[in-house]
Design a protein around this motif. Structure first.
Motif: not given
Lengths: 281, 330
Positions: A35, A38-39, A209, A211, A243, A255, A258, A262, B139-141, B143-144, B146
């Motif tokens: 995870v 990729v981020l 974070g 939302t 997104a 992205w 994000a 993070t 939200i990070i999880y 977007i990943w 999706l």
């Protein structure tokens, strides 16, 4: 013979469990790092100066996240300003004045529930009491929704940290004739300072974070705005909106946003951890 | 001489008066501070009751219109203003249960790895990494899930499931329909990934609370690692583990953003876990700002109330269990 069969079956079971255990650890840590990888990969490709200097763009054109970053900062700071004093004072009551009160155990229980209550419900709560009354979405409603999330985090850490302060310190101060309020403010707070600051940092990490509570309190704003009386953009809500959009450049900005969040959250958590471990040494 | 005595008495009087003044001032600040802290502690209770009352108030119109049937109908039609909560409730429960079914065994096995098998020098780094990952925003999880996970599932895992398990009598109905990518299963898997760090770090904490003497005695008798974990560690920590699991469940039930991205947001009951569905939190997040009319908004608030009641029960049970564990250890 029977012994041998028993031994080998025990060994086999242990072998299976050990392999599963190593496997799960590998899988769990692997997925979680995937995870993050990729981020980093997706987020870094969109990272540029424009992200921090330009507004969120309409679809199909270039832009940045400036208004969202500023909106997030405003609401986070306000939430901390509103929530921290309440949290610290409540935690103080629980650890100092009412250590053995019935009120304290009730508050502790309720606080633990609030700590893990679904944040979207907090959003509904603020919507009902503020947005409906005011008649429109506003940054201040968003900030207060976040403050409601800050309070339980700060209460919890403040209480825990004050309970760690050795009683002889308080007794020594009282023996010198200091009134209780002075003992708490000048002795207990000072001894627990690192821990209390840690709690505030953790709370900031938690809300930066979030939302769900902002979706229908602060809503979103595509333009530059620092007014607390109108809809205010925030990084998480912009990520959510971008997104789910069909536009590639919006998705890329999501992205990047994000990645920024993070990075901020991890920095805050590591800082909080460093602060407490320093105290321990 | 006289002057001096008078003077000294005057000084004495002044100091007595000023001491009394200082004392009253100190007493005042003490009382003010005491009451300020007490008020803030009560404020925590006020927040929770405010949440409950405002949700009840907001959901009254819908509950009056639909009554108990709100819980048992699966219709969700904003046009005819006919709403039922069954599909979101079903989605919330199913996604959370599947997520827990995956995350609990994995989390316990990782905790076993961290407390019994992992080399000493790796324990702290892996433990810290897991705790940091527990703090990453949902939200990070989302977007990943999706952009990366759902397409991956759609292209590889789901066709495989449909081709194999889909034909098994008895459970085949769970794996029917086209591979959408997004859906109940994807949401469950993302939830599992999200709650895994939680369950792992709590289980590790309670596993570490087992007195080493107990484990050493078992090892000394020749028990294998698995036997020590199964017959010594787990029975000793049972209450704490259950508490941790329920804490994870509470989080999974209320999780919003990660699920909203990948659940598909379809108001329907489907026997296939590959089909799109919805959850309570996803429905609220998705539709609340677009909801027009009092009844629509109120139905969404009622969903929030239902979610709050469910999580309240789960979290209260979790806290109670963890408290029992703490008392036993400490």
């Amino acid at each position: 013979m029977a012994d041998k069969a028993l031994y080998s079956s025990r060994k086999r079971r242990n072998g299976i469990a050990t392999v599963l255990s190593y496997g799960s650890a590998g899988l769990g840590v692997g997925v979680l790092f995937l995870v993050l990888a990729v981020l980093l990969w997706k987020g870094f490709s969109g990272l540029s100066v424009a992200v921090f200097t330009e507004m969120t763009p309409p679809p199909g054109s270039a832009g940045g996240l400036l208004n969202a970053i500023v909106g997030s900062l405003i609401m986070t700071i306000l939430a901390v300003v509103f929530g921290t004093p309440i949290g610290i004072l409540a935690g103080t009551y629980m650890a100092e004045y009412g250590r053995h009160d019935r009120l304290t155990s009730v508050v502790r229980f309720i606080n633990d529930i609030l700590l893990s209550a679904p944040s979207i419900v907090i959003g509904l709560f603020i919507y009902e009491i503020m947005v409906v009354r005011m008649g429109h979405f506003s940054g201040i409603a968003g900030a207060i929704a976040l403050a409601v999330i800050v309070v339980p985090v700060v209460v919890r850490t403040t209480e825990d940290m004050l309970l760690l302060v050795p009683n002889p310190l308080r007794e020594a101060a009282s023996a010198l004739g200091m009134p209780r309020a002075y003992v708490i403010r000048h002795v207990a707070y000072r001894a627990a300072k690192a821990g209390i600051v840690t709690g505030v940092l953790l709370a900031v990490a938690r809300i930066s974070g979030e939302t769900a509570p902002l979706l229908f309190t602060a809503l979103n704003n595509q333009f530059w705005s620092t007014s607390l009386n109108g809809p205010l953009a925030s990084l998480p809500v912009v990520i959510y909106q971008f997104a789910l959009s069909p536009y590639a450049d919006w998705q890329n900005l999501a992205w990047t946003g994000a990645l920024i969040i993070t990075f901020a959250v991890l920095t805050l958590s590591i800082a909080a951890r460093a602060l407490t471990s320093q105290k321990g040494n | 001489m006289v002057d001096l005595t008078i003077q000294s008495r005057a000084v004495g009087d002044a100091s007595v008066a000023s001491r009394a003044k200082t004392l009253t001032r100190l007493q005042l600040t003490d009382n003010v501070f005491r009451w300020a802290t007490r008020l803030c502690a009560i404020g925590v209770l006020v927040i929770l009751s405010g949440v409950i009352l405002s949700l009840i108030h907001g959901s009254l119109p819908a509950l009056q219109a639909f009554g108990f049937g709100f819980l048992t109908t699966a219709v969700w039609n904003p046009v005819t203003e006919n709403f039922g909560a069954l599909a979101p409730i079903y989605g919330t429960l199913v996604t959370s249960l599947i997520a827990m079914a995956i995350a609990v065994p994995l989390g316990l096995l990782i905790a076993m790895f961290l407390t019994e098998l992992c080399p000493m020098f790796l324990r702290r780094p892996i433990g810290i990494a897991i705790e940091l990952l527990a703090g990453i925003p949902s939200i990070i999880y989302g977007i990943w899930g999706l952009f990366i996970f759902a397409p991956f599932l759609q292209q590889t895992v789901q066709p495989f499931l449909i081709a194999t398990l889909g034909n098994v009598p008895g459970i085949g109905f769970l794996f029917q329909g086209p591979p959408y990518g997004i859906g109940i299963l994807t949401a469950s898997l993302i939830l599992a990934i999200m709650v895994l760090p939680f369950i792992t770090s709590i289980s590790r904490d309670v596993f570490e609370a087992v007195p080493p003497v107990l484990k050493e005695a078992a090892y000394g008798m020749g028990c294998t690692t698995w036997e020590v974990v199964r017959y010594v560690v787990l029975p000793y920590t049972r209450v704490g583990v259950i508490g941790g699991v329920m804490l994870g469940l509470g989080r999974a039930l209320g999780e919003t953003m990660a699920v909203t991205f990948v659940v598909g947001n379809a108001h329907r009951l489907s026997s296939s876990i590959l089909a799109p569905g919805t959850t309570i939190s996803a429905t609220i997040a998705n539709e609340f700002t677009e909801a027009v009319g009092e009844l629509y908004t109120s139905s969404l608030v009622s969903l929030g109330l239902i979610l709050f009641v469910i999580t309240f029960i789960v979290l209260a049970a979790a806290r109670y269990m963890l408290l029992r564990m703490e008392r036993r250890v400490g």
